[in-house]
Design an enzyme around this catalytic site. Structure first.
Site, mmCIF file in Angstrom:
data_model
loop_
_atom_site.group_PDB
_atom_site.id
_atom_site.type_symbol
_atom_site.label_atom_id
_atom_site.label_comp_id
_atom_site.label_asym_id
_atom_site.label_seq_id
_atom_site.Cartn_x
_atom_site.Cartn_y
_atom_site.Cartn_z
ATOM 1 N N ASP A 163 3.184 -1.682 -7.400
ATOM 2 C CA ASP A 163 2.354 -2.464 -8.140
ATOM 3 C C ASP A 163 2.599 -4.086 -8.036
ATOM 4 O O ASP A 163 3.850 -4.400 -8.050
ATOM 5 C CB ASP A 163 2.386 -2.219 -9.699
ATOM 6 C CG ASP A 163 1.260 -2.546 -10.322
ATOM 7 O OD1 ASP A 163 0.985 -4.020 -10.374
ATOM 8 O OD2 ASP A 163 0.436 -1.781 -11.024
ATOM 9 N N GLN B 59 -8.469 0.428 -17.976
ATOM 10 C CA GLN B 59 -8.571 0.425 -16.497
ATOM 11 C C GLN B 59 -9.283 -0.762 -15.988
ATOM 12 O O GLN B 59 -10.360 -1.247 -16.415
ATOM 13 C CB GLN B 59 -9.450 1.684 -16.044
ATOM 14 C CG GLN B 59 -9.121 1.796 -14.562
ATOM 15 C CD GLN B 59 -10.086 3.000 -14.325
ATOM 16 O OE1 GLN B 59 -10.722 3.920 -14.943
ATOM 17 N NE2 GLN B 59 -9.829 3.442 -12.995
ATOM 18 N N HIS C 113 0.352 5.327 -12.882
ATOM 19 C CA HIS C 113 1.395 4.376 -12.972
ATOM 20 C C HIS C 113 2.836 5.137 -13.144
ATOM 21 O O HIS C 113 2.809 5.952 -14.132
ATOM 22 C CB HIS C 113 1.344 3.294 -14.221
ATOM 23 C CG HIS C 113 0.004 2.584 -14.084
ATOM 24 N ND1 HIS C 113 0.123 1.212 -13.787
ATOM 25 C CD2 HIS C 113 -1.324 2.710 -14.633
ATOM 26 C CE1 HIS C 113 -1.159 0.587 -13.977
ATOM 27 N NE2 HIS C 113 -1.988 1.507 -14.361
ATOM 28 N N HIS D 26 -5.804 6.406 -10.455
ATOM 29 C CA HIS D 26 -4.487 5.976 -10.435
ATOM 30 C C HIS D 26 -3.495 6.399 -11.276
ATOM 31 O O HIS D 26 -3.853 6.060 -12.584
ATOM 32 C CB HIS D 26 -4.015 4.438 -9.588
ATOM 33 C CG HIS D 26 -4.795 3.434 -10.636
ATOM 34 N ND1 HIS D 26 -6.057 3.168 -10.810
ATOM 35 C CD2 HIS D 26 -4.174 2.494 -11.653
ATOM 36 C CE1 HIS D 26 -6.128 2.159 -11.729
ATOM 37 N NE2 HIS D 26 -4.900 1.906 -12.277
HETATM 38 P P1 5GP Z 1 -5.149 -0.341 -14.209
HETATM 39 O O1 5GP Z 1 -5.472 -1.595 -15.361
HETATM 40 O O2 5GP Z 1 -6.557 -0.031 -13.500
HETATM 41 O O3 5GP Z 1 -4.645 1.002 -15.087
HETATM 42 O O4 5GP Z 1 -4.257 -0.766 -13.389
HETATM 43 C C1 5GP Z 1 -4.176 -1.628 -12.309
HETATM 44 C C2 5GP Z 1 -3.116 -1.889 -11.419
HETATM 45 O O5 5GP Z 1 -3.081 -2.281 -10.448
HETATM 46 C C3 5GP Z 1 -2.189 -3.031 -12.361
HETATM 47 O O6 5GP Z 1 -0.924 -2.481 -13.031
HETATM 48 C C4 5GP Z 1 -2.308 -4.056 -11.306
HETATM 49 O O7 5GP Z 1 -0.841 -5.043 -11.650
HETATM 50 C C5 5GP Z 1 -2.305 -3.465 -10.157
HETATM 51 N N1 5GP Z 1 -3.123 -4.082 -8.892
HETATM 52 C C6 5GP Z 1 -4.039 -5.022 -9.022
HETATM 53 N N2 5GP Z 1 -4.575 -5.415 -8.059
HETATM 54 C C7 5GP Z 1 -3.545 -4.858 -6.969
HETATM 55 C C8 5GP Z 1 -3.315 -5.308 -5.656
HETATM 56 O O8 5GP Z 1 -3.937 -5.786 -5.135
HETATM 57 N N3 5GP Z 1 -2.268 -4.511 -5.040
HETATM 58 C C9 5GP Z 1 -1.387 -3.822 -5.622
HETATM 59 N N4 5GP Z 1 -0.345 -3.244 -5.158
HETATM 60 N N5 5GP Z 1 -1.533 -3.624 -7.243
HETATM 61 C C10 5GP Z 1 -2.585 -4.149 -7.858
#
Ligand code: 5GP
Length: 139
Positions: free
Chosen positions: A33, A96, A104, A102
Site C-alpha cells: 500500500d 472504500q 488490507h 481488495h
Molecule cells: P480502500 O479505501 O479502498 O479500502 O483502500 C484503498 C487503499 O489503496 C488505501 O489504503 C490507499 O492507501 C491505497 N492506494 C491508493 N492508491 C494507491 C496506488 O496508486 N497504489 C497503491 N499501491 N496503493 C494505493
C-alpha cells in the site's frame, strides 16, 4: 454501478501503472500500500474485475482469502508483530476509496495506533525494502 476499468488497481493489473509487488498467482496479486497505515501494509486484489466482495465470484473470493492468509502469515513473521489487522471495505459509504475489490493486511504491534487511512505516502525505497522482507517470509 458498472465496474470502472480506469481505477488504479485495474491499471496495475493491466501493467499500465506500477506497484511494489509481494506475491502473484493466477487469480490474485499482492502489493505494498502506497499510503500505509503501518509499516508492512499490503493489499491483496483479485485479478477478476469486481468492484467489491459482493460482486466477486466464489472462486475469486476463495483465492483472495487464501492469498490474504498467506500474506498475513508472512507479514507477521517479517515485521515481528503480535497482531495482524485484516480489513475489507465495500462501497464508498463504508469508506472504500478504490473501486476494485481488495483486502488490507496491516501489521499491528501491541500498544500502537494505526495511521489514518490512505493519508501519507511512504517513500518507494522504504516500501521496496519491506516488500523484500515480506517476500523472504512467504512459505
Ligand atoms: P480502500 O479505501 O479502498 O479500502 O483502500 C484503498 C487503499 O489503496 C488505501 O489504503 C490507499 O492507501 C491505497 N492506494 C491508493 N492508491 C494507491 C496506488 O496508486 N497504489 C497503491 N499501491 N496503493 C494505493
Amino acid at each position: 454501478m458498472a465496474y470502472d476499468t480506469n481505477n488504479i488497481f485495474a491499471k496495475i493489473l493491466r501493467g499500465e501503472a506500477s506497484c511494489i509487488s509481494v506475491y502473484e498467482d493466477d487469480k490474485t496479486l499482492a502489493f505494498m500500500d502506497l499510503m500505509p497505515q503501518a509499516e508492512g501494509h499490503v493489499l491483496i486484489v483479485p485479478k477478476e474485475a469486481a468492484e467489491n466482495l459482493l460482486d466477486l465470484s466464489e472462486a475469486g473470493a476463495q483465492a483472495c482469502i487464501l492469498t490474504t492468509r498467506r500474506i498475513a502469515l508472512a507479514v507477521k513473521k517479517a515485521l515481528g508483530v503480535e497482531g495482524i489487522h485484516v480489513a475489507q471495505l465495500n462501497g464508498a459509504a463504508a469508506g472504500q476509496t478504490v473501486p476494485h475489490c481488495h483486502f488490507h493486511v496491516i501489521p499491528h504491534a501491541t500498544g500502537t495506533v494505526l495511521r489514518m487511512h490512505a493519508a501519507v505516502r511512504a517513500p518507494d525505497d522504504e516500501l521496496k525494502v519491506l516488500a523484500q522482507r515480506i517476500k523472504a517470509c512467504l512459505a
